[in-house]
Design a protein around this motif. Sequence first.
Motif, mmCIF file in Angstrom:
data_model
loop_
_atom_site.group_PDB
_atom_site.id
_atom_site.type_symbol
_atom_site.label_atom_id
_atom_site.label_comp_id
_atom_site.label_asym_id
_atom_site.label_seq_id
_atom_site.Cartn_x
_atom_site.Cartn_y
_atom_site.Cartn_z
ATOM 1 N N ARG A 14 2.036 12.426 1.104
ATOM 2 C CA ARG A 14 0.860 13.262 1.338
ATOM 3 C C ARG A 14 0.229 13.691 0.016
ATOM 4 O O ARG A 14 -0.986 13.810 -0.090
ATOM 5 N N ASP A 15 1.055 13.950 -0.966
ATOM 6 C CA ASP A 15 0.581 14.499 -2.232
ATOM 7 C C ASP A 15 -0.130 13.419 -3.046
ATOM 8 O O ASP A 15 0.409 12.338 -3.282
ATOM 9 N N TRP A 16 -1.367 13.723 -3.496
ATOM 10 C CA TRP A 16 -2.127 12.733 -4.248
ATOM 11 C C TRP A 16 -1.475 12.406 -5.580
ATOM 12 O O TRP A 16 -1.477 11.248 -6.007
ATOM 13 N N TRP A 76 0.804 -1.209 0.000
ATOM 14 C CA TRP A 76 0.000 0.000 0.000
ATOM 15 C C TRP A 76 0.843 1.267 0.000
ATOM 16 O O TRP A 76 1.975 1.276 0.502
ATOM 17 N N ILE A 77 0.259 2.301 -0.553
ATOM 18 C CA ILE A 77 0.838 3.654 -0.512
ATOM 19 C C ILE A 77 -0.099 4.494 0.345
ATOM 20 O O ILE A 77 -1.272 4.682 -0.007
ATOM 21 N N ALA A 78 0.384 4.973 1.473
ATOM 22 C CA ALA A 78 -0.475 5.650 2.446
ATOM 23 C C ALA A 78 0.079 7.021 2.784
ATOM 24 O O ALA A 78 1.214 7.366 2.461
ATOM 25 N N ALA A 79 -0.751 7.806 3.453
ATOM 26 C CA ALA A 79 -0.318 9.131 3.896
ATOM 27 C C ALA A 79 0.440 9.004 5.211
ATOM 28 O O ALA A 79 0.068 8.203 6.063
ATOM 29 N N PRO A 80 1.506 9.786 5.400
ATOM 30 C CA PRO A 80 2.206 9.753 6.680
ATOM 31 C C PRO A 80 1.442 10.491 7.740
ATOM 32 O O PRO A 80 0.511 11.246 7.440
ATOM 33 N N GLY A 81 1.819 10.285 8.977
ATOM 34 C CA GLY A 81 1.194 11.026 10.067
ATOM 35 C C GLY A 81 0.697 10.092 11.137
ATOM 36 O O GLY A 81 0.990 8.898 11.157
#
Length: 307
Positions: A231-233, A202-207
Amino acid sequence: MDFRDVSLTALRVFRAVAEQGTFTAAAASLGYTQSAVSRQIAAIERAADAKLLDRRREGVRLTAAGHLVLRRAAVVLDEIDRTARELSGLPHESGAVRVGWLPSAGPVLLTRALAALRVSHPGITVTTREGSTPALVRALRTGSIDLALISSVPPFRPLDTESPPLVTHTLTERNLYLALPASHPLARGDYVDVADLRGQRWIAAPGAGEDRVMGVWPGLDERPDIAHTARDWLAKLHLVRAGCGLTTVPVALAGAAPEGVVVRPVRGGAQEQRRLLLARLPSPPQDATARVAEALRAAALETDLVP
């Protein structure tokens, strides 16, 4: 100290703290040191002779007195900003509208609306800022923006607990989708079975919190294998095209998928619905704000298509 002696700087700092939720974030947004922010907040609380903020480990919350000061401060600061725009030569009748937007709403919906406004209402000046739904809700409450493109997920609770509630209009209500490389075996069909998502990368958003797994299909009964974070779509979708993993996308982004990336619905399990909302304060909007809201609604009708 008399509250009439409070400086505009202190009011701006107070609004930034209320909007950002922490002294640290407010300092970063204003380009101040944290100690400078603390001094301004201390000064405005002395002038008000009241506690305006409850300091908590997770951030700050406005007291009843703080809400009152914030409402009045927003009016004062907006009038000062409006005067500055008029003095700089912006036509008064054109109007300036501030729009906050989620990253997923920017590449297609927002840009389409802005392009239409340049033709239909060229006198309207629109400025925008990106943010998360909680941050944009706070920005609306503090008067920093006029409209917000935000998201809501089941069970679709109120956006916040403040009264009166924000006025919202549902632009789209669609299921979450999956982006995968066109060469991926799961891309051959018209949909993907949720059972086939086990073991995928998977490619996910950090945080932290929910953001940590944003991009991973919700509800998987395994610990996800997150190969990349972004973060960038656009970066996410290009990582998908490169075969680096899969990611979830709202339907509004289907049209932004680059060549080599396909977007598919997922079947099986709970339906992962997402609402894209247009929100504003309950007071009647100015004409320019209403025109921008109309353009956003029209753009949503154009983009709310099954990929």
